[in-house]
Design a protein around this motif. Structure first.
Motif, PDB file in Angstrom:
ATOM      1  N   SER A  27      18.205   0.483 -15.680  1.00 43.22           N
ATOM      2  CA  SER A  27      17.170  -0.158 -14.862  1.00 43.22           C
ATOM      3  C   SER A  27      15.884   0.648 -14.787  1.00 43.22           C
ATOM      4  O   SER A  27      14.829   0.113 -14.475  1.00 43.22           O
ATOM      5  CB  SER A  27      17.697  -0.415 -13.442  1.00 43.22           C
ATOM      6  N   ARG A  28      15.955   1.945 -15.101  1.00 37.05           N
ATOM      7  CA  ARG A  28      14.762   2.783 -15.024  1.00 37.05           C
ATOM      8  C   ARG A  28      14.960   4.023 -15.892  1.00 37.05           C
ATOM      9  O   ARG A  28      16.022   4.225 -16.480  1.00 37.05           O
ATOM     10  CB  ARG A  28      14.479   3.206 -13.579  1.00 37.05           C
ATOM     11  N   TYR A  49      23.089  -2.089 -14.595  1.00 39.68           N
ATOM     12  CA  TYR A  49      22.639  -1.326 -13.430  1.00 39.68           C
ATOM     13  C   TYR A  49      23.742  -1.349 -12.386  1.00 39.68           C
ATOM     14  O   TYR A  49      24.618  -2.227 -12.394  1.00 39.68           O
ATOM     15  CB  TYR A  49      21.348  -1.911 -12.857  1.00 39.68           C
ATOM     16  N   SER A  51      22.856  -0.569  -8.835  1.00 38.68           N
ATOM     17  CA  SER A  51      22.336  -0.924  -7.515  1.00 38.68           C
ATOM     18  C   SER A  51      20.877  -1.372  -7.515  1.00 38.68           C
ATOM     19  O   SER A  51      20.454  -2.040  -6.581  1.00 38.68           O
ATOM     20  CB  SER A  51      22.482   0.267  -6.553  1.00 38.68           C
ATOM     21  N   ARG A  52      20.106  -1.021  -8.526  1.00 32.06           N
ATOM     22  CA  ARG A  52      18.663  -1.284  -8.499  1.00 32.06           C
ATOM     23  C   ARG A  52      18.352  -2.611  -9.196  1.00 32.06           C
ATOM     24  O   ARG A  52      17.789  -2.652 -10.295  1.00 32.06           O
ATOM     25  CB  ARG A  52      17.909  -0.131  -9.136  1.00 32.06           C
ATOM     26  N   SER A  53      18.724  -3.722  -8.542  1.00 28.82           N
ATOM     27  CA  SER A  53      18.553  -5.041  -9.160  1.00 28.82           C
ATOM     28  C   SER A  53      17.089  -5.386  -9.377  1.00 28.82           C
ATOM     29  O   SER A  53      16.741  -6.029 -10.372  1.00 28.82           O
ATOM     30  CB  SER A  53      19.222  -6.113  -8.301  1.00 28.82           C
ATOM     31  N   THR A  54      16.212  -4.968  -8.468  1.00 28.44           N
ATOM     32  CA  THR A  54      14.791  -5.282  -8.612  1.00 28.44           C
ATOM     33  C   THR A  54      14.230  -4.678  -9.891  1.00 28.44           C
ATOM     34  O   THR A  54      13.512  -5.356 -10.652  1.00 28.44           O
ATOM     35  CB  THR A  54      14.001  -4.767  -7.399  1.00 28.44           C
ATOM     36  N   ASP A  55      14.566  -3.415 -10.147  1.00 29.08           N
ATOM     37  CA  ASP A  55      14.085  -2.761 -11.360  1.00 29.08           C
ATOM     38  C   ASP A  55      14.677  -3.410 -12.607  1.00 29.08           C
ATOM     39  O   ASP A  55      13.974  -3.612 -13.608  1.00 29.08           O
ATOM     40  CB  ASP A  55      14.448  -1.270 -11.346  1.00 29.08           C
ATOM     41  N   ALA A  56      15.970  -3.704 -12.577  1.00 28.39           N
ATOM     42  CA  ALA A  56      16.621  -4.317 -13.736  1.00 28.39           C
ATOM     43  C   ALA A  56      16.042  -5.692 -14.026  1.00 28.39           C
ATOM     44  O   ALA A  56      15.763  -6.029 -15.190  1.00 28.39           O
ATOM     45  CB  ALA A  56      18.125  -4.411 -13.496  1.00 28.39           C
ATOM     46  N   LYS A  74      25.009  -6.359 -13.289  1.00 27.54           N
ATOM     47  CA  LYS A  74      25.400  -5.348 -12.315  1.00 27.54           C
ATOM     48  C   LYS A  74      26.854  -4.963 -12.557  1.00 27.54           C
ATOM     49  O   LYS A  74      27.743  -5.816 -12.575  1.00 27.54           O
ATOM     50  CB  LYS A  74      25.237  -5.888 -10.891  1.00 27.54           C
ATOM     51  N   ASP A  76      29.486  -1.267 -11.939  1.00 29.58           N
ATOM     52  CA  ASP A  76      29.725   0.153 -11.687  1.00 29.58           C
ATOM     53  C   ASP A  76      30.632   0.664 -12.796  1.00 29.58           C
ATOM     54  O   ASP A  76      31.808   0.298 -12.856  1.00 29.58           O
ATOM     55  CB  ASP A  76      30.378   0.330 -10.317  1.00 29.58           C
ATOM     56  N   ASP A 202      12.990  10.698 -12.618  1.00 29.65           N
ATOM     57  CA  ASP A 202      13.307  10.923 -11.208  1.00 29.65           C
ATOM     58  C   ASP A 202      14.569  11.763 -11.062  1.00 29.65           C
ATOM     59  O   ASP A 202      14.665  12.612 -10.176  1.00 29.65           O
ATOM     60  CB  ASP A 202      13.491   9.585 -10.486  1.00 29.65           C
TER      61      ASP A 202
END
Length: 258
Positions: A27-28, A49, A51-56, A74, A76, A202
């Motif tokens: 996702s990033r 991804y 947890s970061r659905s917005t980024d994905a 999504k 894990d 990051d």
């Protein structure tokens, strides 16, 4: 949970597509740049991804806008059922998988004597069990002639204080890779590792002072931090036919640091 693109194409590699690639933790950061590069090279990509659905979703939308086929899933990787579903979604929407890039990983530096059970379990869960789960699934479902790229780290060669647990996970990944490459004999599947040096993400920058960042940047003879596209280019090489005689190897992409 799967988020497809709005692309109208529904064919797979048989129609000229390079194939289908799953990139975990995409996702990033490095994973997102790998997804962009492989999409540019003609792959339909699965942006995994946790947890970061917005980024994905944003990454998938940008790839679709450029005419590429991509979905966000999504899952894990530390959970075997999630990994099975990840491959299920890839196959049902894009076709059988040709490339697996095990980019997902977590890093928290801590002296070994101060490491909690929870930190140990979570780090080994994602970095080791996650790689085990995806390799096991790929061993059953990857197309013959496929490629797998696992992720280690140059920290394994540096023996820096605070990295004992993280290094332990990456040592396991390198061991998995060398053995798994031999276990896949007869299927023409290549399994390799890329081991980045310090990269400006990051994951690397969080918790470090500017002085510490600059210290790391000066360590390689090239005197800079790696960039995410530096690593994406190496992955693109390892999944291409240009690296057709490279198998069971660790490529340390670190600017000469170690």
């Amino acid at each position: 949970m799967t988020h497809p693109t709005t692309s109208t194409s529904s064919t797979t590699a048989a129609a000229g597509q390079a194939g289908v690639a799953i990139i975990t933790g995409a996702s990033r950061g490095i994973g997102a740049d790998i997804a962009r590069r492989l999409a540019h090279d003609g792959y339909a990509v699965v942006v995994n991804y946790a947890s970061r659905s917005t980024d994905a979703d944003a990454l998938v939308a940008s790839l679709a806008a450029d005419g590429h086929r991509a979905i966000a899933v999504k899952a894990d990787v530390a959970q075997s059922a999630d990994v099975q579903r990840l491959f299920d979604e890839a196959e049902s929407q894009l076709g059988k998988v040709d490339v697996l890039v095990n980019n997902a990983g977590i890093l928290t530096t801590m002296p070994l004597a101060q490491t909690s059970d929870e930190l140990y379990e979570s780090t080994f869960g994602v970095n080791v069990r996650g790689t085990f789960n995806t390799l096991r699934e790929a061993g059953k479902r990857l197309n013959d002639g496929g490629r797998i790229v696992n992720f280690s780290s140059t920290t394994l060669a540096l023996n820096l204080p605070g990295y004992a647990i993280y290094n332990g996970t990456k040592a396991a990944v390198e061991a998995f890779t060398r053995v798994f490459a031999k276990e896949l004999r007869g299927r023409q599947i290549r399994v390799n590792v890329v081991a980045p040096g310090p990269v400006a993400t990051d994951l690397f920058l969080n918790g470090k002072t500017e002085e510490q960042v600059q210290q790391f940047a000066k360590m390689p003879p090239l005197e800079r931090l790696g960039q995410t596209d530096d690593i994406a280019k190496v992955v693109a090489f390892l999944v291409s036919q240009e690296s057709g005689w490279v198998n069971g190897q660790v490529l340390r992409a670190n600017g000469g640091l170690a």
